[in-house]
Scaffold this motif. Structure first.
Motif, PDB file in Angstrom:
ATOM      1  N   ALA A  23     -36.922 -16.597  28.346  1.00  0.00           N
ATOM      2  CA  ALA A  23     -35.808 -16.373  27.415  1.00  0.00           C
ATOM      3  C   ALA A  23     -36.118 -17.052  26.085  1.00  0.00           C
ATOM      4  O   ALA A  23     -35.546 -18.092  25.759  1.00  0.00           O
ATOM      5  N   PRO A  24     -37.004 -16.464  25.304  1.00  0.00           N
ATOM      6  CA  PRO A  24     -37.409 -17.130  24.054  1.00  0.00           C
ATOM      7  C   PRO A  24     -36.260 -17.293  23.061  1.00  0.00           C
ATOM      8  O   PRO A  24     -36.296 -18.187  22.228  1.00  0.00           O
ATOM      9  N   PHE A  26     -33.569 -20.896  22.621  1.00  0.00           N
ATOM     10  CA  PHE A  26     -33.647 -22.022  21.700  1.00  0.00           C
ATOM     11  C   PHE A  26     -33.078 -21.697  20.321  1.00  0.00           C
ATOM     12  O   PHE A  26     -32.890 -22.593  19.505  1.00  0.00           O
ATOM     13  N   THR A  27     -32.803 -20.424  20.055  1.00  0.00           N
ATOM     14  CA  THR A  27     -32.225 -20.049  18.766  1.00  0.00           C
ATOM     15  C   THR A  27     -30.725 -19.772  18.870  1.00  0.00           C
ATOM     16  O   THR A  27     -30.118 -19.384  17.886  1.00  0.00           O
ATOM     17  N   LEU A  28     -30.142 -19.964  20.040  1.00  0.00           N
ATOM     18  CA  LEU A  28     -28.708 -19.750  20.194  1.00  0.00           C
ATOM     19  C   LEU A  28     -27.934 -20.775  19.374  1.00  0.00           C
ATOM     20  O   LEU A  28     -28.312 -21.946  19.326  1.00  0.00           O
ATOM     21  N   ILE A  50     -40.877 -24.859  29.621  1.00  0.00           N
ATOM     22  CA  ILE A  50     -41.891 -23.823  29.431  1.00  0.00           C
ATOM     23  C   ILE A  50     -41.434 -22.512  30.050  1.00  0.00           C
ATOM     24  O   ILE A  50     -41.572 -21.443  29.449  1.00  0.00           O
ATOM     25  N   ILE A  51     -40.862 -22.575  31.245  1.00  0.00           N
ATOM     26  CA  ILE A  51     -40.376 -21.363  31.908  1.00  0.00           C
ATOM     27  C   ILE A  51     -39.242 -20.730  31.102  1.00  0.00           C
ATOM     28  O   ILE A  51     -39.212 -19.511  30.914  1.00  0.00           O
ATOM     29  N   VAL A  52     -38.323 -21.554  30.614  1.00  0.00           N
ATOM     30  CA  VAL A  52     -37.225 -21.022  29.796  1.00  0.00           C
ATOM     31  C   VAL A  52     -37.777 -20.376  28.530  1.00  0.00           C
ATOM     32  O   VAL A  52     -37.340 -19.295  28.136  1.00  0.00           O
ATOM     33  N   PHE A  53     -38.736 -21.014  27.902  1.00  0.00           N
ATOM     34  CA  PHE A  53     -39.309 -20.467  26.673  1.00  0.00           C
ATOM     35  C   PHE A  53     -40.008 -19.137  26.932  1.00  0.00           C
ATOM     36  O   PHE A  53     -39.924 -18.213  26.122  1.00  0.00           O
TER      37      PHE A  53
END
Length: 80
Positions: A22-23, A26-28, A16-19
């Motif tokens: 740094a949204p 997850f698209t990298l 949750i913190i990563v999302f």
């Protein structure tokens, strides 16, 4: 028991913190880039923790006073 629950939810809280912070993570493209970024963040966090924990080896009492903070009990006086 509470410690076990805190450890069990840690991956979800971290996700949750990563999302939130740094949204685009997850698209990298590629798993290798994601793992590399996680390792870099972990190294920086560990370095920060160790410097904070062993502040007596890095900072003198005067450094805290200049910053406007109270010096911790384990600081050393750097007499010059």
């Amino acid at each position: 028991m509470l410690e076990v629950a805190a450890i069990a939810v840690l991956p979800f809280v971290a996700a949750i913190i990563v999302f939130l912070l740094a949204p685009n993570y997850f698209t990298l493209p590629g798993r290798g880039l994601k793992v590399t970024l996680v390792v870099i963040v972990a190294i920086v966090a560990l370095t920060g923790f160790l410097v904070g924990h062993f502040n007596s080896r890095f900072l003198a009492c005067q450094d805290f006073i200049v910053a406007g903070d109270d010096p911790p009990s384990n600081c050393h006086n750097d007499e010059q």
